[in-house]
Design a protein around this motif. Structure first.
Motif, PDB file in Angstrom:
ATOM      1  N   CYS A  74       0.829  -1.212   0.000  1.00  0.00           N
ATOM      2  CA  CYS A  74       0.000   0.000   0.000  1.00  0.00           C
ATOM      3  C   CYS A  74       0.859   1.256   0.000  1.00  0.00           C
ATOM      4  N   ARG A  75       0.540   2.176  -0.892  1.00  0.00           N
ATOM      5  CA  ARG A  75       1.267   3.446  -0.977  1.00  0.00           C
ATOM      6  C   ARG A  75       0.462   4.609  -0.405  1.00  0.00           C
ATOM      7  N   GLU A  76      -0.720   4.309   0.144  1.00  0.00           N
ATOM      8  CA  GLU A  76      -1.580   5.359   0.685  1.00  0.00           C
ATOM      9  C   GLU A  76      -2.014   5.035   2.114  1.00  0.00           C
ATOM     10  N   PRO A  77      -1.063   4.733   3.014  1.00  0.00           N
ATOM     11  CA  PRO A  77      -1.459   4.328   4.358  1.00  0.00           C
ATOM     12  C   PRO A  77      -2.223   5.406   5.131  1.00  0.00           C
ATOM     13  N   GLN A  78      -1.991   6.671   4.825  1.00  0.00           N
ATOM     14  CA  GLN A  78      -2.716   7.727   5.531  1.00  0.00           C
ATOM     15  C   GLN A  78      -4.216   7.615   5.278  1.00  0.00           C
ATOM     16  N   THR A  79      -4.607   7.123   4.113  1.00  0.00           N
ATOM     17  CA  THR A  79      -6.018   6.936   3.780  1.00  0.00           C
ATOM     18  C   THR A  79      -6.486   5.544   4.169  1.00  0.00           C
ATOM     19  N   CYS A  80      -5.782   4.529   3.724  1.00  0.00           N
ATOM     20  CA  CYS A  80      -6.241   3.147   3.862  1.00  0.00           C
ATOM     21  C   CYS A  80      -6.256   2.649   5.306  1.00  0.00           C
TER      22      CYS A  80
END
Length: 159
Positions: A74-80
């Motif tokens: 995952c490259r979007e941990p702030q969202t996911c």
């Protein structure tokens, strides 16, 4: 002037609160020892049991590829890593495809010999996990229960 605090990795924060994910991470790290002790099938059996307890965010935090990109973490941990958004009243939830709060609904392991696959229903109530064993044996868990499938081949009699 004070320096800004370094940003915390949301997945490390998630892992620190998920004993199931930490157990899987340790089991995965001990693959050589555990395979020597239990054999390949024994290791895969326990791996599948452990994986079948994970949430979508656990899979994402452990670095599995997701429905957005199966070949990388995952490259979007702030969202996911955020809590998933509930479907509006009267609407059916839909499978998540990232980046989206709650992480995606499907995960792949493209790099290990175990070829793990995990799929979740849109509401995360049900999950399916497969682990590739020796000689192309695939082990399947549904909602944490191993499913046994016996396949028999019948050779036609020749006269």
């Amino acid at each position: 002037m004070t320096e800004p605090e370094p940003e915390t990795d949301p997945w490390q924060d998630w892992l620190s609160r998920s004993p199931e994910a930490l157990t899987v991470r340790q089991w995965w790290a001990d693959v050589v020892e555990q395979t020597a002790r239990l054999g390949e099938d024994g290791y895969c059996e326990r791996l599948g049991e452990l994986l079948s307890r994970l949430s979508p965010r656990d899979f994402a935090a452990l670095g599995f590829g997701c429905t957005r990109r199966i070949d990388r973490s995952c490259r979007e941990p702030q969202t996911c890593s955020q809590d998933p958004v509930a479907a509006p009243a009267g609407e059916q939830p839909t499978p998540r495809h990232g980046p989206v709060a709650g992480a995606c609904s499907g995960f792949w392991d493209c790099y290990s010999r175990f070829q793990v696959r995990a799929a979740f229903t849109a509401d995360d109530r049900h999950r399916v996990v497969t682990v590739q064993g020796r000689w192309s044996q695939v082990m399947l868990w549904v909602d944490g229960v191993r499913v046994e499938a016996r396949v028999s081949s019948t050779t036609p009699a020749t006269g």
